[in-house]
Design an enzyme around this catalytic site. Structure first.
Site, PDB file in Angstrom:
ATOM      1  N   LYS B  80       1.137  -1.232  -0.162  1.00 15.24           N
ATOM      2  CA  LYS B  80      -0.216   0.308   0.010  1.00 15.24           C
ATOM      3  C   LYS B  80       1.144   1.447  -0.251  1.00 15.24           C
ATOM      4  O   LYS B  80       1.768   1.173   0.715  1.00 15.24           O
ATOM      5  CB  LYS B  80      -0.579  -0.026   1.513  1.00 15.24           C
ATOM      6  CG  LYS B  80      -1.857   0.935   1.125  1.00 15.24           C
ATOM      7  CD  LYS B  80      -2.319   1.184   2.532  1.00 15.24           C
ATOM      8  CE  LYS B  80      -3.961   1.561   2.402  1.00 15.24           C
ATOM      9  NZ  LYS B  80      -4.862   1.566   3.581  1.00 15.24           N
ATOM     10  N   SER B 155     -10.189   1.676   2.935  1.00 14.92           N
ATOM     11  CA  SER B 155      -8.882   2.475   2.038  1.00 14.92           C
ATOM     12  C   SER B 155      -8.035   1.464   1.567  1.00 14.92           C
ATOM     13  O   SER B 155      -7.687   2.382   0.421  1.00 14.92           O
ATOM     14  CB  SER B 155      -8.561   2.823   2.802  1.00 14.92           C
ATOM     15  OG  SER B 155      -7.629   2.732   4.261  1.00 14.92           O
ATOM     16  N   SER B 179      -9.971  -0.475   6.751  1.00 16.19           N
ATOM     17  CA  SER B 179      -9.692  -0.096   5.679  1.00 16.19           C
ATOM     18  C   SER B 179      -8.634  -1.550   4.921  1.00 16.19           C
ATOM     19  O   SER B 179      -8.242  -1.487   4.168  1.00 16.19           O
ATOM     20  CB  SER B 179      -8.360   0.752   5.836  1.00 16.19           C
ATOM     21  OG  SER B 179      -9.347   2.105   5.811  1.00 16.19           O
TER      22      SER B 179
END
Ligand SMILES: [Zn+2]
Lengths: 462, 470
Positions: B80, B155, B179
């Site tokens: 990420k 997210s 997330s």
């Protein structure tokens, strides 16, 4: 002007001389180093970096708290103080809000008696007067730990005015000591700051150098009518002060400036003013309207602290004899005038040299007072042995007529200390120094130690 | 010829160690696929083929030398873009940091490097981790491989999409309010939110420090345990990381659920969509049929979770984002997207003097009550089972103008973050061809138990074998 009484409090920032910075491994010894060479992701506030608390700095803060007679809470924490400034790497400063490492303490200053006349009774927590000076307790609100900021340097590069940031200082451990508004003159404020500096030096936790910025003083000053007890409804904070002299001058200037405003029927504006050392005056920097809301909240990256009693027991043992205790002991042990003790105990080195010299000088009949006078008048940092050597060699037989008296004294001493005489005769050499000391003390005047020695040896051979 | 979409960490590691395939070959297959599919899915912000090839060659050298390697060696993974990677652009999916290149690696990144994983690239996500759909990325939304008109959840949107589309075999995520779990559920993969402090946060760009957990996603439960074996552990650079011993999470993973007590928190099912409810309850029945005992439990303060979370989280966000002032790196503050601005304003307000007690302090008190609810429940049951999301993956654009509706996507996930406890999102079926996930929630440091339960369920259902058609 005499109808007003100044009300003064002090905020003092002290950079701790720990090896590494407050929250990272970078060296905290940044002074005079190439800009931005003592930096890492943590003290640069790079994305994702997290603080790790320096336990040495916490110990130092606790030591200072103990030395300032503070209450030390068993649990404590760090908080974030949020504000923007280009030298503040993270956009917040890690500081302490409601649970500082120490609070509610005091320190004692010596002030001249004449200043006491106008002081209201409850403003000063008196202790009995000592000579012409008296002791006044100044309350310490808190002493908390935080991190220092970077430093802005304004320069011109290629004809363009620029601001450069040096982050070497960013994250250096900083203790903030806040006093109660209990000082009533610039002299008291100066005495307070100097006493604080002295205590910190005794603890060896900072070099507290005003010029280098490792000690920074921010007085807040306001005036009230004499006889009034409540705090004035405004205060003026003074910044940019890098010496005790400037601190005193800035406070004096402020007292005069505010008195004039009050005389004209107005109230001085609550604001921050900077000391301009060239103009010898304070200059407005920021008024209250622009005051910050720092939006404090607990620092989520650092778990709260729980300290146990054993830790404090150990810490207390590591605290050396502090100036006040030393002063009292010197009074009791050496019976010197307070003025001399004050000078001798200003720093540990001089005090230690003095005591060492007393030890060496004692068998030679050199009195503490003699040592004190020499050390104070000649300010020798030549070490205790040479101090005594100097004293002894300068001693001469002052009165010629004393030769006969000396004979009498020697005879008397030898008769009185039969044991030492026997010891000497059976080969114990140090019995002789003892006897020399006894003679010197009895004679009470300056004698040449070598003459006494040879005279004694002669007598002992009889 | 192997089909790489069948690969798991377990099977790929086997191929490499038995020398049936070279790490470089494997890396190239994944890089090529990532290159192509990224155009459709927008799941990567940066691809790192050169680094991947270098890493793979090193693994091949090690294997040639006969060195015994970790299970993750040679495994293509995606990171990420909140994870700091030395020398690789790390944007936080925000224009503010669009050209920021870190000078250091996050602790988890170093651990993954040391384990000889292969870095395929940095994945897209909601900027700064702010969002439940991936649409708040300043580099455009990622799309769901199961339906490209829909969001992959956020997210960690890009990580879930990249993994579901097999452009990597594992992906890192962060989980501040769901997330990692929400995108895992929307993309039919396994997502972990570990216990707070189990995995170091150092070097991962902070969203809300007291809530941030560093998670990851994999296709199977076993794989997930393999990754946690590497990422878990105390870190001297993260003062909030735990010194709790790290067990081997794969050890005993097949023990089954016989005799375990599983709780269904009734507050999570009261207003739940009927179809989703049925899927979750079917999963519970499946576990019951495997020998677990299922009972209903109470978590009375559940309803206050989202409100509490949306006070604490923006408060910390407002402080954490303060350093991006445009002075030293990155672009100026006007580059912040509207969601970040919204949270900065919200958090600045809730921390303001005069409001702090009514908002932040009160929220912290409610937070404690929510945690106490869980601790009480765990006296009677070993773990809880509940839905991950109140809805199926929704259409791109459906909620962008309604921040409150978007915040409610977190309703079943935020409480685990408030309580600091671990939760594992596991695929549990499909409704109208869209994936549904369930959460297994346990007490502090119960990840091993969560894997054991998830594994037992997965062995029976194998939902991960239903691949997206792309
Ligand atoms: Zn540093």
């Amino acid at each position: 002007m005499n109808k007003y009484e100044p009300v003064i409090g002090l905020e003092v920032h002290i950079e701790l001389s720990t090896r590494s910075k407050m929250f990272c491994q970078c060296s905290s010894d940044y002074f005079g180093k190439e800009p931005n060479t003592h930096t890492c992701p943590i003290c640069l506030g790079l994305p994702g970096a997290m603080p790790k608390a320096n336990s040495q700095a916490i110990e130092y803060t606790h030591m200072l708290g103990l030395a300032l007679n503070c209450q030390i809470p068993l649990s404590s924490k760090f908080d974030r103080k949020n504000y923007f400034y280009p030298d503040l790497a993270k956009g917040f400063q890690i500081s302490q809000y409601d649970l500082p490492f120490s609070q509610n303490g005091f320190l004692e200053i010596q002030i001249a008696s004449e200043h006491t006349s106008g002081v209201s009774k409850d403003a000063a927590r008196h202790t009995p007067e000592v000579g012409q000076a008296r002791t006044k307790k100044i309350g310490i609100t808190r002493a908390h730990l935080e991190e220092d900021t970077g430093k802005l340097n304004h320069a011109t590069i290629d004809g363009r005015g620029v601001s450069l940031i040096d982050f070497n200082r960013s994250g250096v451990p900083l203790v903030e000591v806040v006093s109660e508004p209990e000082m009533n003159s610039s002299e008291e404020a100066k005495a307070y700051a100097q006493k604080l500096q002295q205590i910190v030096r005794y603890l060896k936790i900072s070099d507290v150098d005003m010029e280098k910025g490792s000690m920074r003083i921010e007085p807040n000053v306001s005036l009230r009518k004499k006889g009034e007890k409540s705090l004035p409804n405004y205060k003026v904070e003074l910044k940019n002060i890098n010496s005790f002299r400037f601190a005193q001058a800035a406070i004096e200037y402020e007292i005069k400036r505010q008195a004039e405003i009050l005389d004209s029927g107005k109230i001085p504006v609550q604001e921050t003013r900077g000391w301009n050392e060239f103009k010898n005056q304070t200059v407005s920097q920021r008024s209250k309207e622009a005051a910050h809301d720092y939006r404090y909240f607990p620092e989520p990256d650092l778990p709260p602290f729980e300290f146990n009693k054993n830790y404090f027991v150990k810490l207390k043992k590591s605290i050396p004899e502090l100036p006040d205790e030393k002063f009292k002991r010197f009074q009791d042990e050496y019976k010197l005038p307070p003025y001399e003790i004050e000078i001798l105990t200003r720093g540990q080195k001089v005090a230690n040299d003095f005591e060492e010299a007393v030890k060496i000088g004692n068998p030679l009949g050199v009195t503490p007072r003699q040592i004190s006078i020499v050390m104070i008048n000649k300010k020798p940092d030549m070490g205790p042995a040479s101090i005594i050597k100097g004293i002894v060699s300068s001693l001469t037989i002052i009165k010629v007529a004393t030769a006969e008296e000396l004979h009498e004294i020697i005879t008397e001493i030898l008769a009185k200390h039969q044991k030492a005489v026997e010891d000497y005769k059976s080969g114990k050499e140090n019995a002789l120094s003892f006897l020399i000391g006894q003679v010197m003390r009895k004679a009470g005047s300056k004698l040449d130690v070598n003459s006494v020695k040879s005279m004694l040896q002669e007598k002992l051979r009889e | 010829m192997i089909d790489i979409t069948d690969l798991t960490i377990e099977s790929a590691s086997n191929l490499l160690s038995k020398k049936q395939m070279k790490a470089e070959e494997l890396a190239k297959l994944f890089l090529a696929r990532a290159e192509v599919l990224n155009k459709k899915l927008n799941c990567f912000i940066t691809l790192t083929p050169d680094i991947a090839i270098d890493q793979a060659k090193r693994v091949d050298d090690f294997i040639a030398q006969g060195q015994k390697l970790n299970d993750l060696a040679g495994i293509p993974i995606a990171l990420k873009d909140l994870f700091s990677t030395k020398g690789i652009k790390t944007t936080a999916a925000s224009k503010v940091l669009e050209n920021y290149v870190p000078v250091y690696d996050a602790t988890v990144v170093s651990k993954l490097k040391d384990a000889n994983t292969i870095f395929i690239g940095k994945t897209n996500h909601d900027a700064w981790g702010h969002g439940g759909s991936g649409e708040n990325s300043d580099f455009g939304p990622s799309v769901n491989p199961y339906d490209q008109k829909r969001v992959p959840g956020g997210s960690s949107s890009g990580s879930a999409a990249a993994l579901a589309a097999t452009t990597c075999i594992a992906a890192t995520g962060t989980d501040t309010g769901g997330s990692s779990r929400l995108p895992a559920a929307f993309c039919n993969v396994v997502g972990l939110k570990p216990t707070y402090g189990r995995v170091s946060r150092y070097g991962v760009i902070a969203m809300a420090s007291s809530l941030d957990s560093i998670g990851h996603m994999t296709k199977t439960v076993y794989d997930n345990a393999v990754v946690l074996n590497v990422t878990a552990g105390h870190d001297e650079f993260d003062a909030t990381s735990s010194a709790e011993k790290v067990p081997d999470y794969t050890d005993g993973i097949g023990r089954g659920v016989s005799g375990l007590k599983i709780g269904l928190p009734k507050e999570y099912f009261e207003k739940l969509d009927a179809k989703i409810k049925k899927v979750i309850l079917d999963a519970a029945k499946k576990l019951e049929s495997l020998g677990a005992k299922v009972t209903e439990v109470d978590l009375p303060n559940t309803q206050y979770g989202v409100a509490t979370y949306y006070i604490i989280q923006p408060s910390e966000v407002s402080s954490n984002l303060a350093r991006y002032d445009g002075v030293r790196f990155g672009n100026f503050r006007d580059s912040f997207g509207s969601e970040a601005k919204r949270r900065i304003i919200l958090g600045t307000f809730t921390l303001s003097s005069g409001y702090y007690d009514a908002y932040y302090l009160k929220a912290m008190k409610v937070r404690r009550l929510i945690r106490e609810d869980y601790l009480k429940a765990f006296k009677n049951v070993d773990c809880l089972i509940c839905p991950v999301s109140p809805t199926l993956p929704f259409k791109i654009g459906e909620k962008v103008d309604d921040p409150l509706a978007m915040y409610l996507a977190d309703i079943y996930t935020v409480n685990a973050n408030l309580a600091g406890i671990p939760a594992l999102a596991v695929p549990c079926g499909f409704i109208d061809d869209l994936p549904v996930g369930m959460q297994i929630v346990g007490p502090d440091f119960s990840e091993k138990l969560l894997y054991q339960i998830g594994y037992a369920y997965e062995q029976e259902t194998k939902w991960y074998q239903q691949k997206p058609k792309i």
